[in-house]
Design a protein around this motif. Structure first.
Motif: not given
Ligand code: NAD
Length: 499
Positions: A91, A93, A103, A279, A282-285, A287, A295
């Protein structure tokens, strides 16, 4: 203990439960890429025959936008407490509005103290500099700087409290050793920074040494977090299980997932005495959200951990092996695709379809997985409370907001205000460094001063209260106090740098 009732039923009878015994779980589709990867993961779980009865709850952005600052509706807690198993997509934040991370709230409220993050190379099929890497990070999930207790105390200084408890540390360290034993792992490494934080990280290291002695067949070592992280990044193959505190664990598990190939591969189980949550790391990506390119592997492998937890290890193995075969066949999402090495670049949905098409197959080169044979559930005992010790009040640190950069003037003001018999000012530090008596002019001082008063022998809280009343009358702006105790004659506080 955390063994799911369905897991106990499965292991006590024939090892198989009927479809009518589907295990209730809570699921949340999350934000950003969450809905895409959750839909992909659920398709694979269903196709593999996972016996689950999902109940959906809404969390995250949509809930924050309804004005619920916790990010979760009160009725969703009922679902989580009833099902005791939560399969959760990432999700978002909201930034900068004072919202707490949901989380962290869920992990702490449900007592999910252990965060288990396996990270293994998939060489030569996914590019990595570390083909022999196979690490499991066991991260403490409830304490440390993630207690989230922060304050602004002066114009210039903000603080965050780092809380480390003996019961919390014993639990996570014991979990790491039990996990190693149950999963045939040979070594447990502790990462801490106890050369600097001698009380908090010192406790973590001490408890690690105490508990390690109960597991003589398991090799152990301890690393200061900075060099430990450097070695993990450069030579991850020297590590097996790593146990560490909350913040360090958060950082090193992203490092580990990234150097194994992609952060998109990392799965995580959050385990407690009563409930568990699964879970991706990684986060909600945002971008790449909505593009069908993410992935889904991290969430899918978290689903595999969940199936082991609820007593369906055969289905877990079937999915994990089909996933390994898909990776071996070079069917890769964009984050791990490499022209020349990969066979095909696919989107989120097509990757899930490729895994489904391989259900029942095993990898040819990568080691196949057999959870039913190789992994036993980790039993969790309730936390143990230590026996109380003799606690003696020997002094008090009074933190003062003082705008003049003059420690001698502050000392004079404090001394003239204090009329408590047998309680004397002995030291002033600024950001932990001694500035009085005999400070150096080179030391930079902020407007936040720690003023240490010691009793001549032992004291009473009422004397501390009297001191504060006198300081207030003298117009001295104290912003917080910390009592100084000895426990069974051992110092319960650190000395000032230069004291
Ligand atoms: P992120 O992990 O979402 O992304 C970081 C980088 O990794 C980005 O370039 C993204 O495109 C890439 N990436 C992440 N998961 C991927 C996947 N499954 N496949 C391909 N590429 C992937 O981290 P962030 O950008 O720092 O955070 C984005 C949001 O997510 C923020 O709001 C943060 O608070 C939240 N977050 C949530 C959780 C959770 O729900 N457990 C954990 C971490 C961050």
């Amino acid at each position: 203990m955390n063994v799911h009732p369905a897991a106990r039923a499965a292991s006590s009878d024939t090892g198989s439960i009927g479809a009518s015994d589907a295990v209730p779980i809570a699921i949340a589709h999350g934000d950003g890429i969450g809905p895409e990867i959750m839909s992909a993961a659920l398709k694979v779980l269903t196709a593999a025959g996972a016996r689950l009865a999902p109940e959906e709850i809404e969390i995250g952005e949509a809930v924050y936008e309804q004005g619920l600052t916790s990010g979760i509706a009160p009725e969703s807690w009922d679902v989580l407490r009833r099902t005791k198993v939560f399969f959760k997509a990432p999700i978002t934040t909201p930034q900068g509005k004072g919202y707490k991370s949901l989380n962290v709230t869920i992990r702490k409220t449900l007592g999910l103290f252990a965060n288990v993050r396996p990270c293994a190379a998939l060489s030569p099929f996914v590019a990595t500099k570390h083909p022999d890497m196979d690490v499991v990070i066991v991260r403490e999930n409830e304490e440390d700087l993630y207690a989230g207790i922060e304050h602004r105390q002066t114009d210039e200084v903000y603080q965050c409290l780092k809380l480390v408890s003996r019961p919390g540390t014993e639990r996570i360290v014991r979990y790491a050793f039990d996990y190693a034993r149950a999963n045939g792992r040979k070594k447990v490494s502790c990462f801490s920074k106890d050369n600097i934080m001698k009380l908090t990280d010192g406790l973590f290291h001490k408890v690690f040494d105490e508990i390690a002695a109960e597991y003589p067949e398991i090799e152990t070592d301890h690393w200061i977090i900075d060099i430990g992280t450097a070695r993990l990044a450069a030579r991850p193959e020297i590590f097996d299980v790593i146990v560490t505190s909350n913040l360090y664990g958060d950082i090193i598990s992203d490092v580990a997932a990234e150097i194994s190939g992609s952060v998109g591969l990392g799965a995580s189980a959050n385990v407690g005495e009563h409930c568990a949550m699964f879970e991706a790391i990684h986060g909600s990506a945002p971008d790449i959200a909505g593009q069908n390119v993410a992935n889904p592997s991290g969430l899918l492998l978290a689903g595999v951990q969940m199936l082991v937890h609820v007593g369906q290890p055969e289905i877990a193995s079937k999915i994990h092996n089909a996933w390994l075969k898909t990776i071996e066949d070079g069917i890769h999402t964009a984050d791990i695709h490499k022209a020349g090495d990969s066979a095909e670049k696919v989107g989120t949905d097509a990757f899930a379809e490729a895994v489904i098409a391989r259900l029942g197959e095993s990898p040819r080169t990568l080691p196949a997985v057999s959870y039913a044979l190789d992994a036993r559930p980790v039993e969790i005992a309730p936390p143990r409370r230590p026996a109380p010790q003799v606690k003696t009040l020997v002094g008090v640190d009074v933190f003062v907001h003082w705008r003049e950069a003059d420690a001698d003037a502050l000392a004079a003001a404090l001394k003239s205000a204090n009329a408590v018999e047998g309680l004397d000012l002995i030291l002033i530090t600024n950001r932990g460094t001694k500035v009085w008596p005999e400070g150096l002019p080179e030391t930079f001082a902020t407007d936040h001063w720690r003023c240490r008063f010691m009793f001549d022998g032992t004291g009473q809280s009422a004397q501390v209260a009297a001191l504060l009343t006198q300081l207030a009358k003298a117009g001295i702006d104290f912003v917080k106090t910390e009592h100084l105790y000895e426990f069974d004659g051992q110092l319960g506080y650190s000395l000032g740098q230069g004291q």
